[in-house]
Design a protein around this motif. Structure first.
Motif, PDB file in Angstrom:
ATOM      1  N   UNK A 103       0.838  -1.194   0.000  1.00 10.76           N
ATOM      2  CA  UNK A 103       0.000   0.000   0.000  1.00 10.76           C
ATOM      3  C   UNK A 103       0.883   1.258   0.000  1.00 10.76           C
ATOM      4  N   UNK A 104       0.544   2.203  -0.855  1.00 10.96           N
ATOM      5  CA  UNK A 104       1.320   3.431  -0.981  1.00 10.96           C
ATOM      6  C   UNK A 104       0.446   4.607  -0.536  1.00 10.96           C
ATOM      7  N   UNK A 105       0.994   5.413   0.364  1.00 11.57           N
ATOM      8  CA  UNK A 105       0.298   6.606   0.838  1.00 11.57           C
ATOM      9  C   UNK A 105       0.775   7.801   0.021  1.00 11.57           C
ATOM     10  N   UNK A 106      -0.136   8.429  -0.710  1.00 11.40           N
ATOM     11  CA  UNK A 106       0.268   9.592  -1.526  1.00 11.40           C
ATOM     12  C   UNK A 106       0.794  10.723  -0.646  1.00 11.40           C
ATOM     13  N   UNK A 107       1.720  11.487  -1.210  1.00 14.79           N
ATOM     14  CA  UNK A 107       2.281  12.640  -0.523  1.00 14.79           C
ATOM     15  C   UNK A 107       1.848  13.880  -1.304  1.00 14.79           C
ATOM     16  N   UNK A 108       1.187  14.825  -0.640  1.00 11.07           N
ATOM     17  CA  UNK A 108       0.714  16.023  -1.354  1.00 11.07           C
ATOM     18  C   UNK A 108       1.874  16.848  -1.918  1.00 11.07           C
ATOM     19  N   UNK A 109       1.582  17.584  -2.967  1.00 16.49           N
ATOM     20  CA  UNK A 109       2.511  18.524  -3.583  1.00 16.49           C
ATOM     21  C   UNK A 109       3.788  17.863  -4.097  1.00 16.49           C
ATOM     22  N   UNK A 110       3.629  16.660  -4.659  1.00 11.77           N
ATOM     23  CA  UNK A 110       4.754  15.970  -5.292  1.00 11.77           C
ATOM     24  C   UNK A 110       4.410  15.724  -6.758  1.00 11.77           C
ATOM     25  N   UNK A 111       5.428  15.416  -7.540  1.00 12.35           N
ATOM     26  CA  UNK A 111       5.232  15.113  -8.958  1.00 12.35           C
ATOM     27  C   UNK A 111       4.395  13.842  -9.103  1.00 12.35           C
ATOM     28  N   UNK A 112       3.731  13.703 -10.254  1.00  6.41           N
ATOM     29  CA  UNK A 112       2.859  12.541 -10.464  1.00  6.41           C
ATOM     30  C   UNK A 112       3.637  11.224 -10.517  1.00  6.41           C
ATOM     31  N   UNK A 113       4.932  11.277 -10.827  1.00  3.17           N
ATOM     32  CA  UNK A 113       5.732  10.059 -10.882  1.00  3.17           C
ATOM     33  C   UNK A 113       6.165   9.587  -9.489  1.00  3.17           C
ATOM     34  N   UNK A 114       6.041  10.458  -8.513  1.00  3.57           N
ATOM     35  CA  UNK A 114       6.332  10.066  -7.126  1.00  3.57           C
ATOM     36  C   UNK A 114       5.012   9.559  -6.548  1.00  3.57           C
ATOM     37  N   UNK A 115       4.897   8.245  -6.445  1.00  5.96           N
ATOM     38  CA  UNK A 115       3.618   7.646  -6.056  1.00  5.96           C
ATOM     39  C   UNK A 115       3.297   7.827  -4.580  1.00  5.96           C
ATOM     40  N   UNK A 116       4.335   7.979  -3.749  1.00  8.38           N
ATOM     41  CA  UNK A 116       4.124   8.174  -2.320  1.00  8.38           C
ATOM     42  C   UNK A 116       5.062   7.314  -1.503  1.00  8.38           C
ATOM     43  N   UNK A 117       4.640   7.037  -0.274  1.00  2.00           N
ATOM     44  CA  UNK A 117       5.462   6.279   0.672  1.00  2.00           C
ATOM     45  C   UNK A 117       4.827   4.926   0.965  1.00  2.00           C
ATOM     46  N   UNK A 118       5.684   3.914   1.032  1.00  4.68           N
ATOM     47  CA  UNK A 118       5.243   2.567   1.390  1.00  4.68           C
ATOM     48  C   UNK A 118       6.078   2.090   2.571  1.00  4.68           C
ATOM     49  N   UNK A 119       5.474   1.272   3.409  1.00  4.35           N
ATOM     50  CA  UNK A 119       6.188   0.655   4.523  1.00  4.35           C
ATOM     51  C   UNK A 119       6.749  -0.676   4.032  1.00  4.35           C
ATOM     52  N   UNK A 120       8.055  -0.702   3.796  1.00 11.69           N
ATOM     53  CA  UNK A 120       8.710  -1.923   3.329  1.00 11.69           C
ATOM     54  C   UNK A 120       9.644  -2.393   4.440  1.00 11.69           C
ATOM     55  N   UNK A 121       9.264  -3.492   5.050  1.00 12.32           N
ATOM     56  CA  UNK A 121      10.027  -4.083   6.154  1.00 12.32           C
ATOM     57  C   UNK A 121      10.329  -3.074   7.263  1.00 12.32           C
ATOM     58  N   UNK A 122       9.317  -2.250   7.591  1.00 11.61           N
ATOM     59  CA  UNK A 122       9.445  -1.302   8.691  1.00 11.61           C
ATOM     60  C   UNK A 122      10.113   0.009   8.331  1.00 11.61           C
TER      61      UNK A 122
END
Length: 170
Positions: free
Chosen positions: A62-81
């Motif tokens: 699951x990826x959490x979008x980050x406001x005010x970023x480029x469309x190619x930056x999908x957001x943040x994911x929790x990968x192994x903590x």
């Protein structure tokens, strides 16, 4: 694979991922022949990634979008903590998205040595490729024995691109 049970497919996929991880770790330690690359599909284009520049292959998170970023930056994911930035490289390179099924997508995390905590979303992992068996066509373009064209991506160079490291809208 239409007649294969889902648990059997998962088991084979897990076995394949374990073997691939072992090969990647062996490549990082110098225990294997040099010139082995991971083949991936990005924007419908076969690409090669140097095994020493990647850390692991993980299923989509699951990826959490980050406001005010480029469309190619999908957001943040929790990968192994660890919070990891997820990049759609096809969008970054202004390519059309590929048509792979969401179940085939993977995240390829960057090696810690690159000093950039992010992952590329790829449409499909195509397996290991041997660069020595390919013909250099032009620049970072190679052609394998079957005539397939491959683009070799240098992640170390990518993280030095000012546009890549500036994910926020200015």
């Amino acid at each position: 694979m239409s007649g294969t049970a889902p648990t059997e497919r998962r088991s084979r996929l897990r076995q394949y991922q374990v073997q691939l991880l072992e090969r990647m770790q062996a490549a990082k330690s110098g225990a294997t022949e040099s010139g082995r690359e991971l083949g991936v599909l990005i924007g419908g284009r076969p690409c090669l990634l140097d095994l020493t520049q990647i850390s692991e292959i993980v299923p989509p998170q699951p990826v959490t979008p980050v406001p005010l970023t480029h469309d190619w930056y999908l957001g943040l994911a929790n990968i192994r903590g660890h919070l990891t930035g997820v990049i759609d490289l096809a969008r970054y390179r202004q390519q059309a998205p590929g048509d792979a099924a969401p179940s085939e997508r993977r995240l390829i995390t960057f090696a810690p040595g690159l000093g950039f905590n992010c992952a590329l979303r790829v449409e499909r992992v195509l397996g290991l490729r041997k660069l020595a068996g390919m013909e250099a066509v032009a620049g970072d373009e190679f052609r394998d024995g079957e005539g397939q064209s491959w683009l070799r991506l240098d992640l170390a160079q990518l993280v030095r691109e000012p546009r890549f490291v500036q994910v926020g809208l200015v």
